[in-house]
Design a protein around this motif. Structure first.
Motif, PDB file in Angstrom:
ATOM      1  N   ARG A 115       1.129   6.939 -15.190  1.00 20.71           N
ATOM      2  CA  ARG A 115       0.998   5.996 -14.090  1.00 20.71           C
ATOM      3  C   ARG A 115       0.617   4.618 -14.640  1.00 20.71           C
ATOM      4  N   THR A 164       1.035   6.952  -6.771  1.00 26.09           N
ATOM      5  CA  THR A 164      -0.060   7.918  -6.956  1.00 26.09           C
ATOM      6  C   THR A 164       0.422   9.350  -6.734  1.00 26.09           C
ATOM      7  N   THR A 210      -0.675  -3.063 -12.172  1.00 24.38           N
ATOM      8  CA  THR A 210       0.527  -3.331 -11.373  1.00 24.38           C
ATOM      9  C   THR A 210       0.432  -4.721 -10.765  1.00 24.38           C
ATOM     10  N   GLU A 270       2.004   1.775  -3.550  1.00 21.69           N
ATOM     11  CA  GLU A 270       0.914   2.305  -4.375  1.00 21.69           C
ATOM     12  C   GLU A 270       0.668   3.782  -4.073  1.00 21.69           C
ATOM     13  N   ASP A 271       0.757   4.168  -2.815  1.00 22.48           N
ATOM     14  CA  ASP A 271       0.583   5.576  -2.432  1.00 22.48           C
ATOM     15  C   ASP A 271       1.701   6.438  -3.020  1.00 22.48           C
ATOM     16  N   GLN A 307       0.835  -1.203   0.000  1.00 22.03           N
ATOM     17  CA  GLN A 307       0.000   0.000   0.000  1.00 22.03           C
ATOM     18  C   GLN A 307       0.870   1.254   0.000  1.00 22.03           C
TER      19      GLN A 307
END
Length: 447
Positions: free
Chosen positions: A419, A411, A423, A407-408, A404
């Motif tokens: 982007r 972003t 994934t 992923e953050d 996570q």
């Protein structure tokens, strides 16, 4: 004054298995081996070699060069089937799978005779990242010029004490780790391979021999980081890195842990050395162009003009002997020059065309590698009916619990158009025999 190997020197050229060999001793052993080989092989005939790194291997390389034999180094770990395929393709006069005892050869010759510096003297098989192996033909001029270009650019002030463990069956194991050092008049501390025992004793060996120079691959750096704790470094001054893209996080970790900077370089098996950093910098360039290297760009593709370009690719024995020397080589790499430094954007064949726009995977990879939770990443395309191609990311995390966080980071740091649309988090990448990621195989993950 032009650089050359000083075979009259009593300085130590190679330390192998605790035994020292001077430059003068090396010359004597080259002459011995040349005398032995002349009874078995004619000029421009092929010698295949499947051996571990050793002093003998270095002597063999040079004996082939100075007698116009064509040496073809083969990875000793190749399967018997692969070796048979190479044998059928090349039809070598000799296939060496064990060393010859130099001490048992008597030879009265005292000098290295004149030889043809433009004749083919080596074929290095390069598997690249997606293609079948290519036989890359070099001669004495291209290889020696590459070593001279590199040394005349970095201009080492102190005697080089070099830790050698890259396989001599590959270009980097010979040119970077051997020929460079001999032309510089340095000492090669030769080890068979980069295995776990060597990795475990890495800094013990560095300190014992006062090693000041290394060539490392990004994989070497990651492994050293994973095994060794932070420690003071007394001797290492120059660590050159090449052969693949350097992971930014691993580079930072290495430099912080061991107090020595990594100097990125760029080259190809066909054109040899092109650029290298002379001193550490925060940019992600591959350094300044070496002496005698000129670049042109066609649609951003790097075209090298130099005195160290290959003769050509191997097709068959007849064509091998008729190849003419080349002066330019299209690298297939995309890049640009800024502030007299070379920046590599990507491989031409890796470009993703999304909505008609060229997108360079390497640029996205470099940004995502700055995330401390990312161990490695590969950006690849997937066919898309509307956009043409979509951006996909295969990521190896340091810790699956931190996905996570990754992923953050993506972003926050990658604009929406660039982007990754898909994934996947995986444990390891498919790699070829030289440690390069095979993106063609990663693309299959997204079908």
């Amino acid at each position: 004054m032009e650089k050359k190997i000083n075979f009259d020197s009593l300085e130590i050229a190679v330390n192998y298995q605790g035994k020292n060999y001077t430059y003068r001793r090396m010359k004597r052993d080259i002459l011995k081996l040349s005398f032995y080989l002349k009874k078995k092989i004619k000029k421009q005939e092929i010698i295949c070699v499947a051996l571990e790194n050793s002093y003998f291997y270095i002597v063999l390389y040079l004996a082939c060069f100075y007698n116009n034999y064509i040496i073809v180094p083969i990875n000793k770990n190749s399967t018997p089937l692969d070796k048979k395929k190479i044998e059928r393709l090349l039809k070598p006069r000799i296939f060496l799978k064990k060393e010859i005892n130099l001490d048992k050869i008597n030879c009265q010759t005292k000098e290295i005779n004149n030889f043809n510096k433009q004749a083919p003297n080596s074929i290095f098989f390069s598997s690249g990242t997606t293609e079948k192996p290519k036989g890359i033909i070099h001669n004495y001029n291209s290889l020696s010029n590459a070593a001279k270009n590199f040394l005349n650019t970095i201009n080492p002030k102190k005697k080089i004490k070099f830790f050698s463990f890259l396989p001599m069956s590959y270009m980097a194991g010979f040119l970077n780790s051997t020929l460079n050092i001999l032309y510089a008049g340095g000492t090669i501390f030769c080890y068979k391979e980069f295995n776990f025992d060597l990795l475990k004793n890495f800094f013990k060996i560095v300190n014992e021999h006062k090693i000041n120079t290394l060539w490392l691959t990004p994989t070497n750096i990651a492994l050293i980081n994973s095994v060794h704790r932070k420690q003071k470094n007394k001797y290492l001054k120059n660590i050159y890195v090449g052969m693949a893209a350097l992971n930014y996080a691993e580079k930072q970790k290495f430099e912080k842990k061991f107090g020595v900077k990594c100097l990125e370089s760029y080259g190809t098996s066909e054109a040899l050395f092109v650029s290298c950093k002379k001193k550490a910098s925060k940019d992600n360039s591959s350094g300044q162009l070496l002496k005698n290297i000129n670049l042109k760009f066609f649609r951003k593709e790097i075209i090298v003009n130099s005195n160290s370009i290959m003769i050509g690719y191997f097709q068959n024995k007849k064509n091998l002997l008729n190849k003419k020397n080349l002066q330019t080589f299209k690298t297939g790499d995309i890049g640009y020059i800024k502030n007299k430094k070379l920046f590599i954007t990507d491989r031409k064949k890796n470009i993703i065309i999304k909505g008609g726009e060229n997108i360079f995977p390497n640029e996205i990879e470099q940004k995502i590698r700055k995330c401390s939770y990312v161990k490695d990443i590969a950006i690849v395309p997937k066919k898309d009916k509307i956009l043409g191609e979509q951006i996909c990311a295969a990521i190896i995390p340091y810790n699956e619990k931190k996905i996570q966080k990754i992923e953050d980071f993506i972003t926050k740091n990658i604009s929406s158009y660039y982007r990754p649309g898909i994934t996947k988090f995986i444990k390891k990448f498919p790699i070829n025999s030289s440690g390069k990621v095979i993106k063609k195989e990663i693309i299959k993950y997204f079908r």
